[in-house]
Design an enzyme around this catalytic site. Structure first.
Site, PDB file in Angstrom:
ATOM      1  NE  ARG A  82      44.267  38.218  30.429  1.00  0.00           N
ATOM      2  CZ  ARG A  82      43.141  37.979  31.027  1.00  0.00           C
ATOM      3  NH1 ARG A  82      42.007  38.124  30.385  1.00  0.00           N
ATOM      4  NH2 ARG A  82      43.119  37.628  32.287  1.00  0.00           N
ATOM      5  NE  ARG A  91      43.740  41.247  33.507  1.00  0.00           N
ATOM      6  CZ  ARG A  91      42.957  40.555  34.304  1.00  0.00           C
ATOM      7  NH1 ARG A  91      41.715  40.387  34.004  1.00  0.00           N
ATOM      8  NH2 ARG A  91      43.409  40.033  35.403  1.00  0.00           N
ATOM      9  CG  ASP A  94      39.620  40.443  31.381  1.00  0.00           C
ATOM     10  OD1 ASP A  94      39.574  39.288  30.907  1.00  0.00           O
ATOM     11  OD2 ASP A  94      39.053  40.764  32.433  1.00  0.00           O
ATOM     12  CG  ASP A  96      35.699  39.055  31.981  1.00  0.00           C
ATOM     13  OD1 ASP A  96      36.305  38.040  31.614  1.00  0.00           O
ATOM     14  OD2 ASP A  96      36.119  39.806  32.877  1.00  0.00           O
TER      15      ASP A  96
END
Length: 157
Positions: A82, A91, A94, A96
């Site tokens: 990344r 990207r 990711d 989260d």
């Protein structure tokens, strides 16, 4: 602790990037992958000219603290190359942390529940797929958040 992690990719074979990230979580000590949502395709959040994203939510059980889990997620992002060039930019992957049990975290490094989740169909819809009676700390029932979202572009793959 039961936690939900959002996964997103739009570079270098996004479906494979999601699969690789889930496998990396699965092989992490003190993280057990419990469930994985379907994959969803959505346009970039900022409307910029870049490939559509592939997103999913993974449900994990962990003994790690929220911050330790964040570091695991960041390590996986680094392993999958990344690059952080600009906010909401393209990207490879990711990760989260969306929800961590019933905990609310507000620090410089981490905010849980994820502060933009109520605006993102690619988070809410897969969350509801995994647990349709989910109550998001501070925000309330997942179905209410989906109802408040209004129109959105999202394709289940």
């Amino acid at each position: 602790m039961l936690a939900y992690i959002g996964l997103g990719s739009n570079l270098n074979h996004p479906k494979q990037q999601i699969k690789d990230a889930v496998m990396a979580l699965h092989t992490t000590k003190d993280v057990e992958v419990v469930n994985l949502s379907s994959l969803y395709q959505s346009p970039p959040v900022d409307g910029s000219k870049q490939p559509d994203y592939i997103n999913a939510i993974v449900q994990v059980n962990t003994h790690l603290t929220p911050l330790e889990l964040l570091y695991v997620c960041q390590d996986i992002e680094t392993q999958q190359h990344r690059v952080r060039e600009k906010k909401w930019g393209a990207r490879t992957i990711d990760l989260d942390i969306i929800i961590y049990g019933v905990q609310v975290v507000a620090s410089k490094q981490l905010a849980i529940p994820h502060p933009q989740m109520m605006n993102r169909a690619f988070v809410l819809i897969p969350l509801a797929e995994l647990e349709d009676n989910l109550k998001v700390p501070v925000l309330g029932p997942i179905q209410n958040l989906i109802d408040e979202l209004g129109e959105f572009e999202l394709t289940k793959l």
